[in-house]
Design an enzyme around this catalytic site. Structure first.
Site, PDB file in Angstrom:
ATOM      1  N   SER A  86      37.673  38.173 155.991  1.00  0.00           N
ATOM      2  CA  SER A  86      38.140  37.267 154.947  1.00  0.00           C
ATOM      3  C   SER A  86      38.449  38.044 153.679  1.00  0.00           C
ATOM      4  O   SER A  86      37.772  39.025 153.377  1.00  0.00           O
ATOM      5  CB  SER A  86      37.085  36.209 154.639  1.00  0.00           C
ATOM      6  OG  SER A  86      37.416  35.491 153.465  1.00  0.00           O
ATOM      7  N   THR A  87      39.453  37.585 152.943  1.00  0.00           N
ATOM      8  CA  THR A  87      39.733  38.129 151.614  1.00  0.00           C
ATOM      9  C   THR A  87      39.074  37.262 150.560  1.00  0.00           C
ATOM     10  O   THR A  87      38.222  37.706 149.800  1.00  0.00           O
ATOM     11  CB  THR A  87      41.253  38.187 151.353  1.00  0.00           C
ATOM     12  OG1 THR A  87      41.864  39.036 152.329  1.00  0.00           O
ATOM     13  CG2 THR A  87      41.536  38.729 149.947  1.00  0.00           C
ATOM     14  N   ARG A  88      39.447  35.974 150.528  1.00  0.00           N
ATOM     15  CA  ARG A  88      38.991  35.079 149.478  1.00  0.00           C
ATOM     16  C   ARG A  88      37.498  34.764 149.559  1.00  0.00           C
ATOM     17  O   ARG A  88      36.799  34.771 148.541  1.00  0.00           O
ATOM     18  CB  ARG A  88      39.807  33.778 149.503  1.00  0.00           C
ATOM     19  CG  ARG A  88      41.173  33.921 148.826  1.00  0.00           C
ATOM     20  CD  ARG A  88      42.229  33.072 149.488  1.00  0.00           C
ATOM     21  NE  ARG A  88      42.480  33.530 150.853  1.00  0.00           N
ATOM     22  CZ  ARG A  88      43.299  34.536 151.155  1.00  0.00           C
ATOM     23  NH1 ARG A  88      43.936  35.180 150.200  1.00  0.00           N
ATOM     24  NH2 ARG A  88      43.479  34.912 152.407  1.00  0.00           N
ATOM     25  N   THR A  89      36.993  34.504 150.759  1.00  0.00           N
ATOM     26  CA  THR A  89      35.569  34.165 150.865  1.00  0.00           C
ATOM     27  C   THR A  89      34.700  35.347 150.454  1.00  0.00           C
ATOM     28  O   THR A  89      33.722  35.195 149.714  1.00  0.00           O
ATOM     29  CB  THR A  89      35.213  33.725 152.299  1.00  0.00           C
ATOM     30  OG1 THR A  89      36.029  32.611 152.669  1.00  0.00           O
ATOM     31  CG2 THR A  89      33.747  33.310 152.388  1.00  0.00           C
ATOM     32  N   ARG A 137      29.774  33.297 157.610  1.00  0.00           N
ATOM     33  CA  ARG A 137      31.134  32.977 158.057  1.00  0.00           C
ATOM     34  C   ARG A 137      31.167  33.281 159.562  1.00  0.00           C
ATOM     35  O   ARG A 137      31.215  34.452 159.962  1.00  0.00           O
ATOM     36  CB  ARG A 137      32.141  33.818 157.282  1.00  0.00           C
ATOM     37  CG  ARG A 137      33.603  33.509 157.550  1.00  0.00           C
ATOM     38  CD  ARG A 137      34.472  34.357 156.635  1.00  0.00           C
ATOM     39  NE  ARG A 137      35.882  34.249 156.964  1.00  0.00           N
ATOM     40  CZ  ARG A 137      36.713  33.351 156.457  1.00  0.00           C
ATOM     41  NH1 ARG A 137      36.276  32.475 155.579  1.00  0.00           N
ATOM     42  NH2 ARG A 137      37.992  33.334 156.814  1.00  0.00           N
ATOM     43  N   HIS A 164      34.899  23.932 156.910  1.00  0.00           N
ATOM     44  CA  HIS A 164      35.081  24.931 155.854  1.00  0.00           C
ATOM     45  C   HIS A 164      34.804  24.257 154.504  1.00  0.00           C
ATOM     46  O   HIS A 164      35.710  24.108 153.668  1.00  0.00           O
ATOM     47  CB  HIS A 164      36.493  25.487 155.906  1.00  0.00           C
ATOM     48  CG  HIS A 164      36.668  26.804 155.209  1.00  0.00           C
ATOM     49  ND1 HIS A 164      35.663  27.416 154.476  1.00  0.00           N
ATOM     50  CD2 HIS A 164      37.742  27.647 155.103  1.00  0.00           C
ATOM     51  CE1 HIS A 164      36.097  28.551 153.978  1.00  0.00           C
ATOM     52  NE2 HIS A 164      37.355  28.718 154.332  1.00  0.00           N
ATOM     53  N   GLN A 167      35.860  25.846 150.984  1.00  0.00           N
ATOM     54  CA  GLN A 167      37.292  25.815 150.703  1.00  0.00           C
ATOM     55  C   GLN A 167      37.683  24.480 150.077  1.00  0.00           C
ATOM     56  O   GLN A 167      38.456  24.421 149.116  1.00  0.00           O
ATOM     57  CB  GLN A 167      38.102  26.025 151.987  1.00  0.00           C
ATOM     58  CG  GLN A 167      39.608  25.866 151.811  1.00  0.00           C
ATOM     59  CD  GLN A 167      40.191  26.890 150.865  1.00  0.00           C
ATOM     60  OE1 GLN A 167      40.006  28.078 151.052  1.00  0.00           O
ATOM     61  NE2 GLN A 167      40.911  26.438 149.844  1.00  0.00           N
ATOM     62  N   ASP A 259      47.892  24.677 156.553  1.00  0.00           N
ATOM     63  CA  ASP A 259      47.039  25.840 156.800  1.00  0.00           C
ATOM     64  C   ASP A 259      47.681  26.640 157.924  1.00  0.00           C
ATOM     65  O   ASP A 259      48.718  26.254 158.472  1.00  0.00           O
ATOM     66  CB  ASP A 259      45.621  25.362 157.164  1.00  0.00           C
ATOM     67  CG  ASP A 259      44.606  26.494 157.242  1.00  0.00           C
ATOM     68  OD1 ASP A 259      44.916  27.607 156.768  1.00  0.00           O
ATOM     69  OD2 ASP A 259      43.514  26.273 157.778  1.00  0.00           O
ATOM     70  N   TRP A 261      48.660  28.008 161.461  1.00  0.00           N
ATOM     71  CA  TRP A 261      48.786  27.365 162.765  1.00  0.00           C
ATOM     72  C   TRP A 261      48.035  28.135 163.846  1.00  0.00           C
ATOM     73  O   TRP A 261      47.783  27.612 164.928  1.00  0.00           O
ATOM     74  CB  TRP A 261      50.262  27.279 163.158  1.00  0.00           C
ATOM     75  CG  TRP A 261      51.089  26.420 162.264  1.00  0.00           C
ATOM     76  CD1 TRP A 261      50.645  25.521 161.328  1.00  0.00           C
ATOM     77  CD2 TRP A 261      52.521  26.364 162.212  1.00  0.00           C
ATOM     78  NE1 TRP A 261      51.692  24.913 160.698  1.00  0.00           N
ATOM     79  CE2 TRP A 261      52.864  25.404 161.219  1.00  0.00           C
ATOM     80  CE3 TRP A 261      53.540  27.011 162.896  1.00  0.00           C
ATOM     81  CZ2 TRP A 261      54.191  25.093 160.900  1.00  0.00           C
ATOM     82  CZ3 TRP A 261      54.853  26.710 162.590  1.00  0.00           C
ATOM     83  CH2 TRP A 261      55.184  25.757 161.607  1.00  0.00           C
ATOM     84  N   HIS A 298      47.481  25.441 149.911  1.00  0.00           N
ATOM     85  CA  HIS A 298      47.323  26.199 151.163  1.00  0.00           C
ATOM     86  C   HIS A 298      46.150  27.145 150.941  1.00  0.00           C
ATOM     87  O   HIS A 298      46.103  27.860 149.935  1.00  0.00           O
ATOM     88  CB  HIS A 298      48.596  26.982 151.463  1.00  0.00           C
ATOM     89  CG  HIS A 298      48.660  27.585 152.850  1.00  0.00           C
ATOM     90  ND1 HIS A 298      47.687  28.446 153.344  1.00  0.00           N
ATOM     91  CD2 HIS A 298      49.584  27.445 153.842  1.00  0.00           C
ATOM     92  CE1 HIS A 298      48.023  28.813 154.574  1.00  0.00           C
ATOM     93  NE2 HIS A 298      49.167  28.221 154.900  1.00  0.00           N
ATOM     94  N   CYS A 299      45.198  27.174 151.872  1.00  0.00           N
ATOM     95  CA  CYS A 299      43.992  27.972 151.640  1.00  0.00           C
ATOM     96  C   CYS A 299      44.229  29.471 151.804  1.00  0.00           C
ATOM     97  O   CYS A 299      43.352  30.269 151.438  1.00  0.00           O
ATOM     98  CB  CYS A 299      42.849  27.498 152.547  1.00  0.00           C
ATOM     99  SG  CYS A 299      43.102  27.810 154.297  1.00  0.00           S
ATOM    100  N   PRO A 301      45.415  33.023 154.167  1.00  0.00           N
ATOM    101  CA  PRO A 301      46.761  33.585 154.031  1.00  0.00           C
ATOM    102  C   PRO A 301      47.816  32.669 154.642  1.00  0.00           C
ATOM    103  O   PRO A 301      47.544  31.963 155.612  1.00  0.00           O
ATOM    104  CB  PRO A 301      46.675  34.918 154.780  1.00  0.00           C
ATOM    105  CG  PRO A 301      45.618  34.687 155.808  1.00  0.00           C
ATOM    106  CD  PRO A 301      44.615  33.780 155.170  1.00  0.00           C
ATOM    107  N   ARG A 326      38.137  29.309 144.393  1.00  0.00           N
ATOM    108  CA  ARG A 326      37.134  29.644 145.411  1.00  0.00           C
ATOM    109  C   ARG A 326      35.945  30.339 144.742  1.00  0.00           C
ATOM    110  O   ARG A 326      34.789  30.142 145.127  1.00  0.00           O
ATOM    111  CB  ARG A 326      37.744  30.567 146.480  1.00  0.00           C
ATOM    112  CG  ARG A 326      38.737  29.898 147.429  1.00  0.00           C
ATOM    113  CD  ARG A 326      38.053  28.880 148.331  1.00  0.00           C
ATOM    114  NE  ARG A 326      36.924  29.467 149.036  1.00  0.00           N
ATOM    115  CZ  ARG A 326      37.024  30.181 150.176  1.00  0.00           C
ATOM    116  NH1 ARG A 326      38.206  30.392 150.716  1.00  0.00           N
ATOM    117  NH2 ARG A 326      35.939  30.656 150.767  1.00  0.00           N
TER     118      ARG A 326
END
Length: 350
Positions: A86-89, A137, A164, A167, A259, A261, A298-299, A301, A326
């Site tokens: 994960s980047t954001r989390t 996670r 989630h 988020q 989000d 697919w 959009h959460c 990526p 976040r």
């Protein structure tokens, strides 16, 4: 004489307003947040979720806007278990926890392999003796539930295949900041019936928000989650629309959301999924059916097939504000679960 009366009334009103804020703070501090787990928003009522958002908004205001230093988590440590990258989390949790004076410890599958080299029960008890909280996670929601059962410290769901919640807290803070409220708005989800959607379905009605959902056939949300969402919607008097037509879901919506697919672990299904989701890309044509004040979330990526550049980079897109939030919402969660802090700013309108 008139001026003196106005001064007295103004002072009385100011004192009353301060007393009201203190009353709200006192009543909310009695919600017993400290020491609880955050596994899914289903288990939280409207006032509890609003309180998390209030604390998050308060921390953002005091730290980002006023430049205050608040070492509320000084001397506390956090175990961060990441089975999924994960980047954001990761960044939001590490930087946010550290900004509050705490020490985050990042653990990958190279450091800790849940239930393999050591049982989940033993891991939960070891971490309980060394840290003050765990953010995990993971793939399986059942792993989080077992950790919560065996741990004596708060367990926070940083993402699972089912939910989630952290988020969605960021999404709600972003929506509230933009519109000034949540009640009465309509969220339109166009995409896969995944964990992010599940968390929306289990919480939006509690704020008085309507939810429109469009998924391809075979990609509908979990039936148990759907049943719970229908009940929440019935209790709150809100609308829950489920369809296989993206344009029907977009009609009249304030917030358009999608989000990925192809989630992590579904890479082998990519070719089939891209075929099945044809027609689900959010474009300005989709937005024409939405409310005039529509926005996009959009959460991340994001992939271009999910939403085109015209929408994604438009002034209507709140995705980067959403990403930043976040950080503030995970800070709000940690402060609420680990301290007795009460927000200083007036409660936002929800």
């Amino acid at each position: 004489m008139l001026h003196h009366l106005k001064t007295m009334l103004s002072a009385a009103w100011g004192q009353t307003n301060k007393s009201f804020v203190r009353h709200l703070q006192t009543s909310h501090s009695n919600l017993q947040w400290k020491g609880r787990h955050l596994l899914t928003l289903k288990n939280y009522n409207a006032e509890e979720i609003k309180y998390l958002l209030w604390v998050s908004a308060d921390l953002k205001h005091r730290i980002k806007q006023k430049g205050e230093y608040l070492p509320l988590l000084q001397g506390k440590s956090l175990a961060m278990i990441f089975e999924k990258r994960s980047t954001r989390t990761r960044l939001s949790t590490e930087t946010g926890f550290a900004l509050l004076g705490g020490h985050p410890c990042f653990l990958t599958t190279q450091d800790i392999h849940l239930g393999v080299n050591e049982s989940l029960k033993d891991t939960a008890r070891v971490l309980s003796g060394m840290t003050d909280a765990v953010l995990a996670r993971v793939y399986h929601q059942s792993d989080l539930e077992l950790l919560a059962k065996e741990a004596s410290i708060p367990i926070v769901n940083g993402l699972s295949d089912d939910y989630h919640p952290v988020q969605i807290l960021a999404d709600y803070l972003t929506i509230q900041e933009h519109y000034g409220h949540l009640k009465g708005l309509t969220i339109s989800w166009i995409g896969d019936g995944n964990n992010v959607l599940h968390s929306i379905m289990l919480s939006a009605a509690k704020f008085g928000m309507n939810v429109h959902i469009a998924t391809p056939k075979g990609y509908e949300p979990n039936s148990t989650v759907t049943a719970a969402a229908k009940q929440f919607s019935k209790e709150s008097g809100t609308k829950l629309l489920m369809t296989n037509d993206p344009l029907e879901a977009a009609r009249g919506a304030n917030v358009l959301v999608t989000d990925t697919w192809v989630s992590m672990g579904q890479e082998e299904e990519k070719k089939k999924r891209l075929q099945d989701f044809k027609g689900y890309q959010i474009t300005m044509q989709t937005a024409k059916l939405a409310a005039p004040n529509w926005t996009f979330l959009h959460c991340l990526p994001r992939k271009p097939e999910e939403v085109d550049d015209e929408v994604f980079y438009s002034p209507k897109s709140l995705v980067f504000q959403e990403a930043e939030n976040r950080k503030w919402t995970i800070m709000g969660v940690m402060v609420s679960l680990l301290t007795d802090y009460s927000p200083q700013m007036p409660r936002p309108t929800f």
